[in-house]
Design an enzyme around this catalytic site. Structure first.
Site, PDB file in Angstrom:
ATOM      1  N   ASP A 190       0.337   9.120  -8.687  1.00  0.00           N
ATOM      2  CA  ASP A 190       1.581   9.216  -9.455  1.00  0.00           C
ATOM      3  C   ASP A 190       1.269   9.833 -10.807  1.00  0.00           C
ATOM      4  OD1 ASP A 190       4.510   7.775  -8.954  1.00  0.00           O
ATOM      5  OD2 ASP A 190       4.099   8.261 -11.045  1.00  0.00           O
TER       6      ASP A 190
ATOM      7  N   ASN B 135      20.909   9.820   8.978  1.00  0.00           N
ATOM      8  CA  ASN B 135      21.543   9.298   7.765  1.00  0.00           C
ATOM      9  C   ASN B 135      23.022   9.644   7.711  1.00  0.00           C
ATOM     10  OD1 ASN B 135      19.353   8.006   6.773  1.00  0.00           O
ATOM     11  ND2 ASN B 135      19.174   9.183   4.903  1.00  0.00           N
TER      12      ASN B 135
ATOM     13  N   CYS C 158      20.198   7.638  -0.862  1.00  0.00           N
ATOM     14  CA  CYS C 158      20.060   8.449   0.359  1.00  0.00           C
ATOM     15  C   CYS C 158      21.376   8.997   0.912  1.00  0.00           C
ATOM     16  CB  CYS C 158      19.349   7.633   1.421  1.00  0.00           C
ATOM     17  SG  CYS C 158      17.796   6.966   0.828  1.00  0.00           S
TER      18      CYS C 158
HETATM   19  C1  UGA Z   1      19.432   4.396   4.278  1.00  0.00           C
HETATM   20  C2  UGA Z   1      19.203   4.292   5.792  1.00  0.00           C
HETATM   21  O1  UGA Z   1      19.787   3.096   6.285  1.00  0.00           O
HETATM   22  C3  UGA Z   1      17.715   4.325   6.117  1.00  0.00           C
HETATM   23  O2  UGA Z   1      17.541   4.345   7.535  1.00  0.00           O
HETATM   24  C4  UGA Z   1      17.099   5.581   5.510  1.00  0.00           C
HETATM   25  O3  UGA Z   1      15.714   5.668   5.772  1.00  0.00           O
HETATM   26  C5  UGA Z   1      17.339   5.569   4.017  1.00  0.00           C
HETATM   27  O4  UGA Z   1      18.752   5.553   3.772  1.00  0.00           O
HETATM   28  C6  UGA Z   1      16.703   6.800   3.420  1.00  0.00           C
HETATM   29  O5  UGA Z   1      17.079   7.909   3.782  1.00  0.00           O
HETATM   30  O6  UGA Z   1      15.730   6.661   2.676  1.00  0.00           O
HETATM   31  P1  UGA Z   1      19.442   2.643   2.262  1.00  0.00           P
HETATM   32  O7  UGA Z   1      20.108   3.718   1.470  1.00  0.00           O
HETATM   33  O8  UGA Z   1      18.282   1.950   1.661  1.00  0.00           O
HETATM   34  O9  UGA Z   1      18.921   3.221   3.669  1.00  0.00           O
HETATM   35  O10 UGA Z   1      20.491   1.505   2.578  1.00  0.00           O
HETATM   36  P2  UGA Z   1      21.554   1.146   3.734  1.00  0.00           P
HETATM   37  O11 UGA Z   1      21.292  -0.217   4.166  1.00  0.00           O
HETATM   38  O12 UGA Z   1      21.605   2.176   4.770  1.00  0.00           O
HETATM   39  O13 UGA Z   1      22.907   1.153   2.913  1.00  0.00           O
HETATM   40  C7  UGA Z   1      23.437   2.346   2.336  1.00  0.00           C
HETATM   41  C8  UGA Z   1      24.814   2.066   1.770  1.00  0.00           C
HETATM   42  O14 UGA Z   1      25.750   1.845   2.807  1.00  0.00           O
HETATM   43  C9  UGA Z   1      24.875   0.809   0.886  1.00  0.00           C
HETATM   44  O15 UGA Z   1      25.674   1.065  -0.239  1.00  0.00           O
HETATM   45  C10 UGA Z   1      25.522  -0.222   1.795  1.00  0.00           C
HETATM   46  O16 UGA Z   1      26.202  -1.214   1.079  1.00  0.00           O
HETATM   47  C11 UGA Z   1      26.478   0.658   2.572  1.00  0.00           C
HETATM   48  N1  UGA Z   1      26.878   0.063   3.883  1.00  0.00           N
HETATM   49  C12 UGA Z   1      25.951  -0.178   4.856  1.00  0.00           C
HETATM   50  C13 UGA Z   1      28.213  -0.241   4.112  1.00  0.00           C
HETATM   51  O17 UGA Z   1      29.084  -0.022   3.245  1.00  0.00           O
HETATM   52  N2  UGA Z   1      28.576  -0.760   5.327  1.00  0.00           N
HETATM   53  C14 UGA Z   1      27.667  -1.009   6.303  1.00  0.00           C
HETATM   54  O18 UGA Z   1      28.069  -1.497   7.391  1.00  0.00           O
HETATM   55  C15 UGA Z   1      26.329  -0.721   6.066  1.00  0.00           C
END
Ligand code: UGA
Length: 436
Positions: free
Chosen positions: A30, A208, A260
């Site tokens: 880093d 994604n 993401c």
């Molecule tokens: C997301 C993907 O889930 C991962 O598989 C991927 O590797 C990652 O992006 C990335 O590209 O690095 P992340 O952004 O950490 O992961 O979180 P998520 O759990 O996917 O949630 C993303 C957003 O969607 C959050 O704001 C969450 O609150 C929202 N969400 C999720 C909803 O509004 N409803 C749902 O049913 C699920």
């Protein structure tokens, strides 16, 4: 096998730690000396369940090292992972400057044949360019190949997701590179899908954006549910039994945030446009999400004459639970609107407060004011209105009676559908949520 990892964010650090956990010698690189020193002491720069424990264990075993000296790390590495950020540019495209910088450093330092593996999310075709770029700038007479190995971990469950991934995607252009990655991942004992580089890059965006689409679709349906008198929670439950649809990512709410989905939906839209194609599904997904983020505020605005001087409890600031990350969190859009409308905000978040203070410092902001408190009770005490933005267990577990007991006016706008409308009604709480 000697591994180097460029970048110690969610992708790089978690990968480095997990490879060390599987017995490899890993050096994480880093640019920030302070961060490197922290990691040497076993302190993780990000909050992620189980990460610090694994860091400390593997630091002590001498398998995990950290440095700002990339020359030392890359010079004799067999595999170099690139896990640096690809943030969004103003036009929606992915900023590849960090990838380019690391590629150049690799080209100038490697002294033996090696495989460079791009873990960062990059537009289709970037791996080809990285390979060309490195070869153009190579200083020593060595062979460098580039492979794509997108990351699918989610924040909050990063370590678990890496050690128990549904699949590992490897994108390679040669048998040697494929064999090396197969060998590297063998100790994880996970299914490996081996494809060409461009397909691997596309799989990441396609996954994604599909998940983002699923959320926007549910939010769209939720908004319609409100108009026609259906309940989105029941609708989602009914849908979830169909295995073709699946039970996850059906939660309607205030829209997706994080580092993401917002970035990757825009980047794919941009990539399509660059190729003369308009990706209408993803365009709609972005549009729905952007409106969804402030839907609750708009709802509250219809109910209130003014927010000026109202003690406003805000429960949850991070973009989801289990993380201290606020990037693209719907709370940010709502706080801006509330503060501009004169609200006195009292915010509670179990992990996100420090980062939130950098965006919204304590004190007067616009017409309102910002305060941070250490408990749900302090936020609710004497509040005229309450907004729920994150599904933390501490917030989910609030008994409906508590809103009535602590608030001046028990009026709750819930962006995560955490409470049962009937129970809120029984507790004499005026309650608004999404799609019910
Ligand atoms: C997301 C993907 O889930 C991962 O598989 C991927 O590797 C990652 O992006 C990335 O590209 O690095 P992340 O952004 O950490 O992961 O979180 P998520 O759990 O996917 O949630 C993303 C957003 O969607 C959050 O704001 C969450 O609150 C929202 N969400 C999720 C909803 O509004 N409803 C749902 O049913 C699920």
């Amino acid at each position: 096998m000697k591994i180097a990892v460029a970048g110690t964010g969610y992708v790089g650090l978690v990968a480095g730690v997990c490879f060390a956990e599987k017995g490899y010698h890993v050096t994480c690189v880093d640019i920030e000396e302070k961060k490197v020193e922290m990691m040497r002491q076993g302190i993780s720069p990000i909050y992620e369940e189980g990460l610090e424990e694994l860091m400390q264990k593997n630091n002590a075993l001498g398998r995990l090292h950290y440095t700002t000296d990339y020359v030392k790390a890359y010079r004799d590495a067999d595999v170099i992972f690139i896990g640096v950020g690809t943030p969004e540019m103003p036009d929606g495209s992915a900023n590849l400057s960090y990838i380019a910088e690391v590629s150049r450093q690799i080209a100038e330092t490697v002294e033996k044949d090696c495989l460079v593996v791009v873990k960062s999310t990059v537009p289709v075709g970037t791996n080809d360019k990285v390979e060309q770029f490195i070869r153009d700038f190579l200083v020593h007479d060595v062979k460098v190949e580039v492979a794509s190995n997108p990351e699918f971990l989610a924040q909050g469950t990063a370590v678990y997701d890496t050690l128990h991934a549904a699949r590992i995607i490897i994108g390679t252009e040669s048998k040697e590179a494929e064999a090396l990655l197969q060998k590297l991942y063998a100790p994880f004992e996970l299914p490996i899908v081996s494809v060409k580089r461009r397909s691997a890059e596309m799989i990441k965006y396609a996954c994604n954006d599909f998940l983002a689409l699923k959320i926007s679709y549910m939010n769209d349906i939720a908004n319609l549910c409100e108009l026609v008198g259906a309940d989105i929670t029941d609708v989602a439950k009914g849908m979830s039994y169909d295995e073709r649809i699946g039970a996850r990512f059906l939660n309607a709410g205030i829209g997706f945030g994080g580092s993401c989905f917002p970035k990757d939906t825009k980047a794919l839209k941009f990539l399509a446009k660059e190729h003369g194609y308009s990706l209408k599904t993803v365009e709609a997904c972005v549009e729905v999400n952007s409106a969804q983020k402030t839907r609750l505020f708009e709802k509250a605005k219809e109910r209130m004459i003014s927010f000026a001087g109202l003690k406003t409890a805000v429960l949850g600031l991070t973009f989801k639970s289990g993380t201290d990350d606020l990037r693209e969190a719907p709370s940010i859009d709502n706080l801006k609107l509330l503060l501009a409308a004169g609200a006195d905000v009292y915010a509670y978040d179990p992990k996100g407060t420090e980062r939130a203070k950098q965006l919204f410092p304590v004190g007067k902001i616009e017409k309102g004011s910002m305060h941070y408190v250490d408990s749900v009770e302090e936020a609710l005490e004497g509040a005229h209105i309450c907004f729920v933005f994150t599904e933390w267990q501490e917030i989910k577990g609030i008994a409906p009676e508590k809103f009535k007991e602590y608030m001046h006016t028990p009026l709750v706008y819930d962006g995560r559908n955490l409470y049962a409308p009937v129970q809120m009604k029984d507790a004499d709480v005026e309650y608004y949520s999404i799609g019910r």
